[in-house]
Design a protein around this motif. Structure first.
Motif, short mmCIF file in Angstrom:
data_model
loop_
_atom_site.label_atom_id
_atom_site.label_comp_id
_atom_site.label_asym_id
_atom_site.label_seq_id
_atom_site.Cartn_x
_atom_site.Cartn_y
_atom_site.Cartn_z
N UNK A 30 0.84 -1.21 0.00
CA UNK A 30 0.00 0.00 0.00
C UNK A 30 0.87 1.26 0.00
N UNK A 31 1.93 1.22 0.79
CA UNK A 31 2.85 2.36 0.84
C UNK A 31 3.52 2.56 -0.52
N UNK A 35 1.17 6.50 -4.53
CA UNK A 35 0.95 7.48 -5.61
C UNK A 35 -0.12 7.03 -6.61
N UNK A 36 -0.13 5.75 -6.96
CA UNK A 36 -1.15 5.25 -7.89
C UNK A 36 -2.53 5.29 -7.26
N UNK A 37 -2.60 5.00 -5.95
CA UNK A 37 -3.89 5.00 -5.26
C UNK A 37 -4.49 6.40 -5.18
N UNK A 64 -5.72 3.13 6.69
CA UNK A 64 -7.00 3.21 5.99
C UNK A 64 -7.60 4.61 6.11
N UNK A 65 -7.62 5.16 7.33
CA UNK A 65 -8.20 6.49 7.53
C UNK A 65 -7.37 7.58 6.86
N UNK A 66 -6.05 7.42 6.91
CA UNK A 66 -5.20 8.40 6.25
C UNK A 66 -5.46 8.40 4.75
N UNK A 67 -5.66 7.22 4.18
CA UNK A 67 -5.94 7.14 2.76
C UNK A 67 -7.28 7.81 2.43
N UNK A 220 -3.86 -2.75 -0.98
CA UNK A 220 -4.12 -1.79 -2.06
C UNK A 220 -5.46 -2.02 -2.78
N UNK A 221 -5.82 -3.28 -3.00
CA UNK A 221 -7.08 -3.56 -3.69
C UNK A 221 -8.27 -3.13 -2.84
N UNK A 222 -8.16 -3.31 -1.54
CA UNK A 222 -9.24 -2.90 -0.64
C UNK A 222 -9.36 -1.37 -0.62
#
Length: 259
Positions: A30-31, A35-37, A64-67, A220-222
């Protein structure tokens, strides 16, 4: 968390439980893909209440919350310490948190619950649907056997309650009256995936990912699926489009079980 005695659902195998260690890799991915997310749809700023899993705290949902915050949402932790089950005051505390966010923003609140947190999310949506915009659960055991997980002993130990809970399950098992998404993994090593399968309907769906249980909140998918689901304008819900990303990233959740 209840089930009939004849329920055939069994807990995940010991091999899948051992494979939960990949959660660290999933968080690292995820990290790396952050950038792609950031190319996912931005939200409209409504509040999202994120509920942690068993024995976890708001620290577990920080990525999750930061995202979600990076995508424009007001993402909030539950603020009730570690999740030791529905002990005295917990359900009232969650309800007050939901009511406060609704009052502060003047808008309905989306609920995201990881594992036991997803059970709570469905419980809240059942109790106060007029305050809830949508419900998204991550590997949550909202149907099937109370003991079709590898965590039921922990649940009983920390909560002081039986995992057999017919009263709460009468509220949790029916599909909420708001848009509802269940994200699950057939390689979940903690919760039997069949216990996380929603009955698809006009406002209900399943999204399957290839992930560990402990890594669902940072996979990442989630994160991609969460951003896609939450970005839908209120009142215009449509099922998730797996598009070109499936089947490796988002397998067909309705495919036959060949295990």
């Amino acid at each position: 968390m209840t089930a009939a005695a004849h329920d055939p659902i069994k807990p995940p195998s010991k091999l899948l439980l051992l494979a939960e260690g990949r959660a660290l890799w999933e968080a690292g991915a995820a990290v790396a893909l952050w950038p792609l997310l950031q190319l996912t749809p931005r939200g409209d700023g409504h509040a999202v209440l994120v509920l942690p899993g068993l024995v976890a705290s708001d620290l577990s949902t920080k990525i999750l919350r930061r995202y979600l915050q990076s995508r424009g949402y007001e993402a909030h932790g539950w603020g009730l310490g570690r999740n030791f089950g529905p002990r005295k005051g917990i359900e009232q505390g969650m309800l007050e948190r939901l009511e406060a966010l609704h009052a502060e923003t003047g808008r309905k609140v989306s609920l995201v619950g990881w594992s036991l947190g997803g059970v709570y999310a469905r419980l809240l949506a059942s109790s106060r649907p007029e305050l809830v915009r949508s419900v998204i659960t991550l590997g949550s055991p909202f149907t099937g056997s109370a003991r079709a997980t590898n965590a039921w002993r922990v649940y009983e130990g920390v909560s002081g309650q039986s995992s057999e809970d017919p009263r709460r399950m009468r509220q949790v098992e029916p599909t909420p009256s708001v848009p509802t998404t269940s994200i699950f993994s057939r390689s979940d090593g903690v919760v039997a995936w069949r216990c996380s399968v929603e009955q698809p309907g006009p406002n209900a769906e399943n999204i399957e990912v290839v992930a560990s249980h402990l890594g669902l909140g940072a996979h990442p998918a989630v994160l991609y699926a969460l951003a896609d689901r939450l970005a839908q304008p209120e009142g215009t819900w449509k099922p998730f489009d797996r598009g070109m990303l499936g089947p490796l990233i988002f397998p067909d959740p309705a495919r036959p079980d060949r295990s």
